[in-house]
Scaffold this active site. Structure first.
Site, PDB file in Angstrom:
ATOM      1  N   TRP A 186     -18.388 -16.844  81.488  1.00  0.00           N
ATOM      2  CA  TRP A 186     -17.274 -16.561  80.005  1.00  0.00           C
ATOM      3  C   TRP A 186     -16.258 -17.408  80.263  1.00  0.00           C
ATOM      4  O   TRP A 186     -15.374 -17.021  79.697  1.00  0.00           O
ATOM      5  CB  TRP A 186     -16.713 -15.267  80.776  1.00  0.00           C
ATOM      6  CG  TRP A 186     -15.943 -15.068  81.884  1.00  0.00           C
ATOM      7  CD1 TRP A 186     -16.471 -15.583  83.507  1.00  0.00           C
ATOM      8  CD2 TRP A 186     -14.628 -15.057  82.411  1.00  0.00           C
ATOM      9  NE1 TRP A 186     -15.378 -15.485  84.151  1.00  0.00           N
ATOM     10  CE2 TRP A 186     -14.287 -15.139  83.596  1.00  0.00           C
ATOM     11  CE3 TRP A 186     -12.994 -15.587  81.503  1.00  0.00           C
ATOM     12  CZ2 TRP A 186     -12.962 -15.327  84.368  1.00  0.00           C
ATOM     13  CZ3 TRP A 186     -12.290 -14.855  82.930  1.00  0.00           C
ATOM     14  CH2 TRP A 186     -11.986 -14.942  83.389  1.00  0.00           C
ATOM     15  N   ASP A 243     -12.679  -1.467  87.283  1.00  0.00           N
ATOM     16  CA  ASP A 243     -11.354  -2.588  87.612  1.00  0.00           C
ATOM     17  C   ASP A 243      -9.967  -1.426  88.154  1.00  0.00           C
ATOM     18  O   ASP A 243     -10.214  -0.560  89.121  1.00  0.00           O
ATOM     19  CB  ASP A 243     -10.588  -2.525  86.038  1.00  0.00           C
ATOM     20  CG  ASP A 243     -11.289  -4.385  86.444  1.00  0.00           C
ATOM     21  OD1 ASP A 243     -10.359  -4.455  87.473  1.00  0.00           O
ATOM     22  OD2 ASP A 243     -11.636  -4.630  85.810  1.00  0.00           O
ATOM     23  N   TYR A 301     -14.467 -13.475  72.678  1.00  0.00           N
ATOM     24  CA  TYR A 301     -12.792 -11.672  73.875  1.00  0.00           C
ATOM     25  C   TYR A 301     -12.331 -12.094  72.431  1.00  0.00           C
ATOM     26  O   TYR A 301     -11.613 -12.148  72.069  1.00  0.00           O
ATOM     27  CB  TYR A 301     -12.279 -12.853  74.366  1.00  0.00           C
ATOM     28  CG  TYR A 301     -12.904 -13.216  76.028  1.00  0.00           C
ATOM     29  CD1 TYR A 301     -14.015 -13.393  76.559  1.00  0.00           C
ATOM     30  CD2 TYR A 301     -11.946 -12.449  77.041  1.00  0.00           C
ATOM     31  CE1 TYR A 301     -14.918 -13.040  77.316  1.00  0.00           C
ATOM     32  CE2 TYR A 301     -12.505 -12.539  78.406  1.00  0.00           C
ATOM     33  CZ  TYR A 301     -14.320 -13.147  78.517  1.00  0.00           C
ATOM     34  OH  TYR A 301     -14.509 -12.435  79.617  1.00  0.00           O
ATOM     35  N   PHE A 302     -12.950 -10.540  72.163  1.00  0.00           N
ATOM     36  CA  PHE A 302     -12.418  -9.883  71.049  1.00  0.00           C
ATOM     37  C   PHE A 302     -11.536  -8.980  71.096  1.00  0.00           C
ATOM     38  O   PHE A 302     -10.632  -8.153  71.040  1.00  0.00           O
ATOM     39  CB  PHE A 302     -13.658  -8.500  70.388  1.00  0.00           C
ATOM     40  CG  PHE A 302     -14.783  -8.856  69.755  1.00  0.00           C
ATOM     41  CD1 PHE A 302     -14.598 -10.057  69.881  1.00  0.00           C
ATOM     42  CD2 PHE A 302     -15.452  -8.452  69.070  1.00  0.00           C
ATOM     43  CE1 PHE A 302     -15.980 -10.735  69.400  1.00  0.00           C
ATOM     44  CE2 PHE A 302     -16.150  -9.129  68.178  1.00  0.00           C
ATOM     45  CZ  PHE A 302     -16.925  -9.800  68.195  1.00  0.00           C
ATOM     46  N   ASP A 303      -9.972  -9.075  72.707  1.00  0.00           N
ATOM     47  CA  ASP A 303      -9.355  -8.618  72.816  1.00  0.00           C
ATOM     48  C   ASP A 303      -8.460  -9.858  72.726  1.00  0.00           C
ATOM     49  O   ASP A 303      -6.898  -9.466  72.046  1.00  0.00           O
ATOM     50  CB  ASP A 303      -8.640  -8.734  73.938  1.00  0.00           C
ATOM     51  CG  ASP A 303      -8.951  -9.512  75.187  1.00  0.00           C
ATOM     52  OD1 ASP A 303     -10.205 -10.577  74.641  1.00  0.00           O
ATOM     53  OD2 ASP A 303      -8.693  -9.520  76.172  1.00  0.00           O
ATOM     54  N   TRP A 310     -12.164  -6.525  76.079  1.00  0.00           N
ATOM     55  CA  TRP A 310     -10.759  -6.130  77.210  1.00  0.00           C
ATOM     56  C   TRP A 310      -9.522  -5.083  76.558  1.00  0.00           C
ATOM     57  O   TRP A 310      -9.704  -5.528  75.752  1.00  0.00           O
ATOM     58  CB  TRP A 310     -10.819  -7.526  78.041  1.00  0.00           C
ATOM     59  CG  TRP A 310     -12.025  -8.070  78.541  1.00  0.00           C
ATOM     60  CD1 TRP A 310     -12.338  -9.178  77.784  1.00  0.00           C
ATOM     61  CD2 TRP A 310     -12.665  -7.746  79.546  1.00  0.00           C
ATOM     62  NE1 TRP A 310     -13.463  -9.321  79.010  1.00  0.00           N
ATOM     63  CE2 TRP A 310     -13.790  -9.005  80.171  1.00  0.00           C
ATOM     64  CE3 TRP A 310     -12.608  -7.106  81.033  1.00  0.00           C
ATOM     65  CZ2 TRP A 310     -14.278  -8.894  81.155  1.00  0.00           C
ATOM     66  CZ3 TRP A 310     -13.338  -7.008  82.323  1.00  0.00           C
ATOM     67  CH2 TRP A 310     -14.238  -7.810  82.004  1.00  0.00           C
ATOM     68  N   ARG A 345      -9.325  -0.581  81.756  1.00  0.00           N
ATOM     69  CA  ARG A 345      -7.561  -0.717  81.550  1.00  0.00           C
ATOM     70  C   ARG A 345      -7.573   0.411  80.122  1.00  0.00           C
ATOM     71  O   ARG A 345      -5.860   0.678  80.138  1.00  0.00           O
ATOM     72  CB  ARG A 345      -7.307  -1.919  81.041  1.00  0.00           C
ATOM     73  CG  ARG A 345      -7.033  -3.384  81.726  1.00  0.00           C
ATOM     74  CD  ARG A 345      -8.625  -3.343  82.951  1.00  0.00           C
ATOM     75  NE  ARG A 345      -8.667  -4.382  83.068  1.00  0.00           N
ATOM     76  CZ  ARG A 345      -9.212  -5.709  83.471  1.00  0.00           C
ATOM     77  NH1 ARG A 345      -9.734  -5.297  82.654  1.00  0.00           N
ATOM     78  NH2 ARG A 345      -9.062  -5.911  84.036  1.00  0.00           N
ATOM     79  N   GLU A 355     -12.993 -13.357  89.185  1.00  0.00           N
ATOM     80  CA  GLU A 355     -11.465 -13.226  89.756  1.00  0.00           C
ATOM     81  C   GLU A 355     -11.463 -12.432  90.767  1.00  0.00           C
ATOM     82  O   GLU A 355     -10.647 -11.462  91.534  1.00  0.00           O
ATOM     83  CB  GLU A 355     -10.881 -12.345  88.615  1.00  0.00           C
ATOM     84  CG  GLU A 355     -10.744 -13.783  87.367  1.00  0.00           C
ATOM     85  CD  GLU A 355     -10.541 -13.063  86.261  1.00  0.00           C
ATOM     86  OE1 GLU A 355      -9.557 -13.385  85.723  1.00  0.00           O
ATOM     87  OE2 GLU A 355     -10.618 -11.781  86.295  1.00  0.00           O
ATOM     88  N   HIS A 366     -11.302  -7.862  92.098  1.00  0.00           N
ATOM     89  CA  HIS A 366     -10.877  -5.673  90.728  1.00  0.00           C
ATOM     90  C   HIS A 366     -11.723  -4.456  90.917  1.00  0.00           C
ATOM     91  O   HIS A 366     -11.951  -3.726  90.472  1.00  0.00           O
ATOM     92  CB  HIS A 366     -12.000  -6.380  89.983  1.00  0.00           C
ATOM     93  CG  HIS A 366     -11.038  -7.480  88.827  1.00  0.00           C
ATOM     94  ND1 HIS A 366     -10.133  -7.171  87.635  1.00  0.00           N
ATOM     95  CD2 HIS A 366     -11.112  -8.698  88.465  1.00  0.00           C
ATOM     96  CE1 HIS A 366      -9.820  -8.393  87.511  1.00  0.00           C
ATOM     97  NE2 HIS A 366     -10.960  -9.291  88.163  1.00  0.00           N
TER      98      HIS A 366
END
Ligand code: ACM
Ligand code: ZN
Length: 533
Positions: free
Chosen positions: A396, A190, A421-423, A474, A161, A324, A260
């Site tokens: 997750w 991705d 999740y550190f985003d 992310w 990303r 996903e 992805h």
């Protein structure tokens, strides 16, 4: 509450007994067993050089024979690194008296971690790059016995990303090493960019590594229409593997499949159900376009790609994603439907025929990687339907996938969004506060990370399958190095205590004091950006 001396180590050691007095550093000799391993020898040499630079004097390193016997007889002097084969993998033992600092371990990582702990007992100037002879260069007399709670202590970084340079990755690896993490999960592919050079498929970097724009602001903002991208050459990936290995960190590469994959489809449209054309994605979210498992060439492609990467990444695990993956195209694609017929896949109350088709992809890739000596890790979606023995599940979507997997006898790495999740924003007040643009949703404070227990609610048999935990970074909303560092720190400090410390040794108030008093000045000195509260 600040506790004196050795107890300020992050992550907190298993046991610390402090004594009176200290071992003064004034050009002491450093002796080590010849059998401590090359990584450990290099770390000892670097420690000696750092002491010389910061504390003054020279700390000569030698490898005398009969060192173990000298230690046994209590006659050792100076700083001594000695093998104790009875200690567990990654464990270490430090005994500091007025005459000697004796460090014992049975593995290279054990020695590396002991050195990290020693450095955290010294003035913060030890992390700098200049002389600081006016500081109190001494180690408190104490005995530390230490070993990790979990074997897998990871951090993940999404380089699709947003792209991060190898220099920045090394900077992050250095921080992981200080905190005794041992796995770097490298998300290399991705929808928004393919980042790994694959010689057999040059379009993956010529086409797949670049997108025509990036979403502005929150999902779904307009595109900025600025071409964006980058990739790692095979040489650069090898460089990261070697750099990490020196720090005791194994790189776990991820090729996210069969979803992805839009960047790969843009490069080789024949790998999709309907042939495209596809464009490397410029927005965030989950694309309906995924690889077509009805076409044999998809498997040829995947096996070729994985084979090249297996040559670069020597670790035992390969992460194959699996999250996903929308199945709408597969339900309409004649090739996918023919494959479903051929394999006799049928829907039942547990899974659709298309979900079973993903099971087929997972199992075929797992079998292929096994021939290359690798075990697979996949996101918890790989549990839906059937999953072959030997897979490791990365949970997750909460803890439930990990709980189900461990009850089904699969090994598990816990990375639930709520804690890992550190985003997510660090400030619960989110956008209204001083936080930069950061997450789709959710907040994840330092205290919440700290409170995570990866085996909560599991019976001992299921808990034994929890290999460890991991922070996931992310990067949809992390465009540059400064923000990456800000999102990682100080939360990685909290994660390290989740991964390393026995529950009885965790105490948030102590931890928070250590962070403010010791970790913040260190990060400042190292030029690593962080959220300072
Ligand atoms: C994930 O966050 N999609 C694994
Ligand atoms: Zn198809």
């Amino acid at each position: 509450m600040i506790l004196a001396g050795a107890i300020n180590i992050i992550p907190a050691p298993l046991s610390v007994m402090e004594d009176k007095g200290s071992f003064k550093l004034k050009g002491n000799s450093i002796s080590c067993d010849s059998s401590i391993g090359q990584n450990a020898k290099d770390a000892v040499a670097a420690f000696s050089a750092q002491l010389t630079l910061c504390a003054g004097n020279i700390y000569p390193v030698s490898q005398p024979s009969g060192l173990a016997q000298t230690v046994k007889e209590g006659k050792a002097k100076g700083i001594v690194f000695c093998v104790d084969p009875t200690l567990k993998d990654e464990a270490y033992h430090i005994r500091i008296s007025k005459d000697a600092a004796i460090i014992e371990a049975s593995s290279e990582n054990g020695f590396l971690y002991a050195i990290q702990s020693l450095k955290q007992m010294l003035p913060v100037a030890i992390w700098g790059n200049k002389a600081a002879e006016d500081q109190k260069w001494e180690l408190p007399c104490c005995e530390i016995k230490d070993k990790p709670r979990f074997a897998y202590r990871g951090m993940h970084l999404d380089c699709s990303r947003h792209f991060f340079s190898t220099d920045e990755i090394k900077k992050v690896l250095d921080q992981m090493a200080i905190l005794k993490l041992n796995r770097f999960h490298w998300h290399l592919t991705d929808d928004q960019g393919w980042r790994a050079e694959i010689k057999k498929y040059p379009r993956l970097i010529e086409v797949g590594a670049y997108r025509s724009g990036t979403m502005v602001g929150y999902y779904t903002g307009p595109s900025d229409n600025i071409r964006y991208g980058g990739y790692y050459t095979q040489e650069e990936m090898r460089e990261i593997v070697a750099y990490a290995q020196k720090l005791g960190i194994t790189v776990v590469p991820e090729v996210d499949l069969p979803g992805h994959m839009v960047a790969a489809l843009a490069s080789y449209p024949e790998l999709g159900c309907f042939g495209g054309p596809y464009e490397v994605w410029t927005m965030w979210g989950v694309s309906p376009d995924v690889l077509c498992p009805g076409k044999e060439q998809t498997f040829t492609f995947l096996c070729d790609v994985l084979d090249e990467l297996c040559e670069i990444f020597p670790g035992e695990y390969f992460h194959i994603g699996g999250d996903e993956c929308p199945k709408d195209n597969w339900a309409k694609c004649p090739d996918c439907q023919a494959k479903i017929q051929e394999l006799g896949l049928v829907a039942d109350e547990h899974a659709s025929a298309e979900t079973r088709l993903q099971n087929y992809v997972t199992s075929r890739i797992q079998a292929h990687l096994k021939t290359r000596g690798k075990k697979i890790i996949g996101w918890d979606e790989i549990l839906e339907g059937d999953l072959e023995e030997g897979a490791t599940v990365m949970s997750w979507r909460g803890l439930s996938g990990g709980i189900e997997a461990s009850n089904r006898n699969f090994d598990v790495i816990m990375t639930p969004t709520d804690y890992c999740y550190f985003d997510y924003c660090q400030d619960p007040a989110k956008q209204e506060s001083d936080e930069p643009l950061c997450a789709f949703w959710g907040d994840l404070t330092l205290e919440k990370v700290y409170s995570f227990d990866p085996t909560a609610g599991l019976n001992p048999q299921a808990a034994a399958h929890i290999l460890g935990a991991q922070a996931n970074v992310w990067t949809e909303y992390i465009p540059d190095d400064a923000q990456l560092e800000y999102m990682i720190m100080p939360r990685l400090l909290a994660m390290s205590e989740v991964q390393w410390c026995e529950l009885k040794n965790k105490n948030f108030a102590n931890f928070e004091s250590k962070v403010k008093e010791f970790a913040f000045p260190r990060l400042e000195l190292q030029g690593f950006n962080f959220r300072n509260k």
